[in-house]
Motif scaffolding. Structure first.
Motif, PDB file in Angstrom:
ATOM      1  N   THR B 178      50.489  46.935  42.869  1.00 40.84           N
ATOM      2  CA  THR B 178      49.072  46.574  42.843  1.00 40.84           C
ATOM      3  C   THR B 178      48.791  45.594  41.697  1.00 40.84           C
ATOM      4  OG1 THR B 178      48.566  48.490  41.519  1.00 40.84           O
ATOM      5  CG2 THR B 178      48.246  48.708  43.898  1.00 40.84           C
ATOM      6  N   GLY B 179      47.766  44.774  41.919  1.00 42.02           N
ATOM      7  CA  GLY B 179      47.425  43.766  40.909  1.00 42.02           C
ATOM      8  C   GLY B 179      46.093  43.129  41.228  1.00 42.02           C
ATOM      9  N   SER B 180      45.975  41.859  40.895  1.00 39.25           N
ATOM     10  CA  SER B 180      44.676  41.197  40.947  1.00 39.25           C
ATOM     11  C   SER B 180      44.415  40.427  42.244  1.00 39.25           C
ATOM     12  CB  SER B 180      44.576  40.218  39.772  1.00 39.25           C
ATOM     13  OG  SER B 180      45.644  39.292  39.872  1.00 39.25           O
ATOM     14  N   VAL B 181      45.400  40.310  43.121  1.00 37.41           N
ATOM     15  CA  VAL B 181      45.231  39.495  44.332  1.00 37.41           C
ATOM     16  C   VAL B 181      44.708  40.363  45.477  1.00 37.41           C
ATOM     17  CG1 VAL B 181      46.376  38.011  46.013  1.00 37.41           C
ATOM     18  CG2 VAL B 181      47.088  37.959  43.620  1.00 37.41           C
ATOM     19  N   ALA B 182      43.532  39.986  45.989  1.00 39.11           N
ATOM     20  CA  ALA B 182      42.943  40.751  47.099  1.00 39.11           C
ATOM     21  C   ALA B 182      43.671  40.401  48.397  1.00 39.11           C
ATOM     22  CB  ALA B 182      41.468  40.403  47.226  1.00 39.11           C
TER      23      ALA B 182
END
Lengths: 141, 281
Positions: B178-182
């Protein structure tokens, strides 16, 4: 006195004749100047634009797939009224007999100068790539 | 005295008239030279049209609809793809046939000498560059499509709409970071549909595996084949896949010219040009 008048008359006659000749020569040179190359460049660019429109709108490809001039006519008829265009599509094997031909409505093939460009077309319908050449020509109405 | 004046007048007239002739002759010569220049340059002007024509045809063979848009105000780039796996035709052989067709039927009729090197497209992998910042790669044998960035552009959003002509047997996130890219994925097939909404880390691999009785389709996000901020669809099922993809990147390129990895050489008496085959929308 009479001989002096004759010399003056002869001198002026020669001078006027020479002047007339030189003016005629200048006019002849000026009459040789032509702007037809600019007309040719304008017309060939207009035909190139029309060919690009036909290709990118996929009208050429549709005409090949449907074996119909309808997709081409709808685009050609929408082109500027002062120009006439026709489009002929040939197979790779036969470039003398077109498989599809379209002439813009209201135009006949009577012209003093004709500009033509060619575009290649690829049709991938049926899972096989087939190649065609489209020749688009244009002239002033 | 009077005749001397007349003589002077005559000479003056002849002098001025001769000047007129010389000027008109020079003007004519200059015009002829300009005309020649115009026509010669016009012949060279055919090159970008030929390149665009060829690019348009390769674009049809590759069977990909794509668009690249930049929003300099937001500092964003949007890459849109409408793609199929496999393609309608086997791309390497179709590109080779097309090149042979051009050499035999088209290039001989184009003013100047034109040649096309499609070896980088017919080797099994199609490569399309977007201003050398982004790249699209499709391998016909591996049934794999990848979209890379090559210049530090940060991926910020992925929207994928994928349709597979098969019957889904299950799915699994093989790796998930998981991270910041939708990420929004809408999946559909012959009888199923599903939504996957998540976030990913663009520097690490996140792999969604769609499982079928006859193979898998992997959707790889983030880290793909040694490249970060990238995307791939990798299929080993015989099923056909159709997908619409929008990738949003933080990047501010001045332009995004689209070029195929094939080279066109063009020469005529006044110019030589060697360029990638470029596509203009």
């Amino acid at each position: 006195m009479q001989s002096k008048a004759f010399v003056i008359s002869a001198d002026s006659f020669i001078a006027f004749t020479l002047l007339l000749f030189l003016i005629m020569l200048s006019l002849f040179y000026l009459s040789q100047i032509s702007m037809t190359s600019w007309d040719y460049v304008d017309m060939v660019n207009i035909v190139r634009d029309e060919a690009t429109i036909l290709e990118k709108s996929r009208s050429l490809e549709s005409a090949i797939d449907q074996r119909s001039a309808e997709p081409l006519l709808s685009m050609l008829d929408a082109s500027p009224g002062e120009y006439c265009f026709d489009a002929a599509i040939f197979t790779a094997q036969n470039n003398s007999l077109p498989i599809v031909y379209a002439l813009k409505g209201g135009c006949d093939r009577s012209f003093s100068d004709l500009s033509s460009v060619e575009r290649t077309i690829v049709s991938t319908s049926g899972g096989v790539a087939k190649f065609y050449v489209a020749r688009i020509s244009g002239w002033v109405k | 005295m009077m005749s001397k004046k007349g003589f002077l007048f005559t000479i003056s007239v002849i002098f001025f008239a001769s000047t007129l002739v010389i000027f008109s002759q020079t003007y004519l010569s200059d015009n002829i030279l300009r005309e020649k220049l115009v026509l010669n340059n016009e012949k060279a002007g055919v090159q970008p049209f030929v390149s665009d024509d060829v690019a348009c045809d390769i674009y049809r063979i590759v069977g990909l609809d794509f668009d690249a848009r930049a929003n300099p105000v937001l500092g964003k780039v949007y890459l849109s793809f409408h793609d199929y796996i496999p393609k309608d035709v086997y791309v390497p052989s179709a590109v080779s046939s097309y090149s042979a067709f051009l050499d035999a039927n088209y290039f001989p009729r184009v003013a100047g000498d034109t040649s096309l090197d499609v070896s980088n497209l017919s080797d099994g992998t199609v490569e399309i560059f977007f201003n050398q910042i982004f790249g699209y790669y499709y391998n016909s044998t591996e049934r794999e499509a990848k979209i890379f960035q090559d210049n530090g552009a940060a991926l910020t959003r992925i929207d994928l709409n994928i349709d597979v002509s098969n019957d889904l047997n299950g799915f699994e996130w093989i790796t998930s970071n998981t991270g910041s890219v939708a990420v929004n994925i809408f999946y559909s097939d012959d009888s199923n549909s599903a939504d996957f909404t998540t976030t990913i880390n663009p520097l690490q691999e996140s792999r969604l595996r769609l499982k079928y009785l006859d193979g898998n389709v992997d959707i790889v996000l983030g880290y793909v084949s040694s490249k970060t901020n990238s995307f791939a669809v990798d299929s080993n099922t015989p099923a056909s896949i159709e997908y619409d993809l929008i990738l949003e990147y933080s990047s501010s390129p001045s332009s995004l010219p689209i070029a195929f990895n094939s080279r066109m050489d063009y020469s005529n008496p006044i110019m030589d040009a060697n360029t990638f085959v470029r596509h203009k929308n």
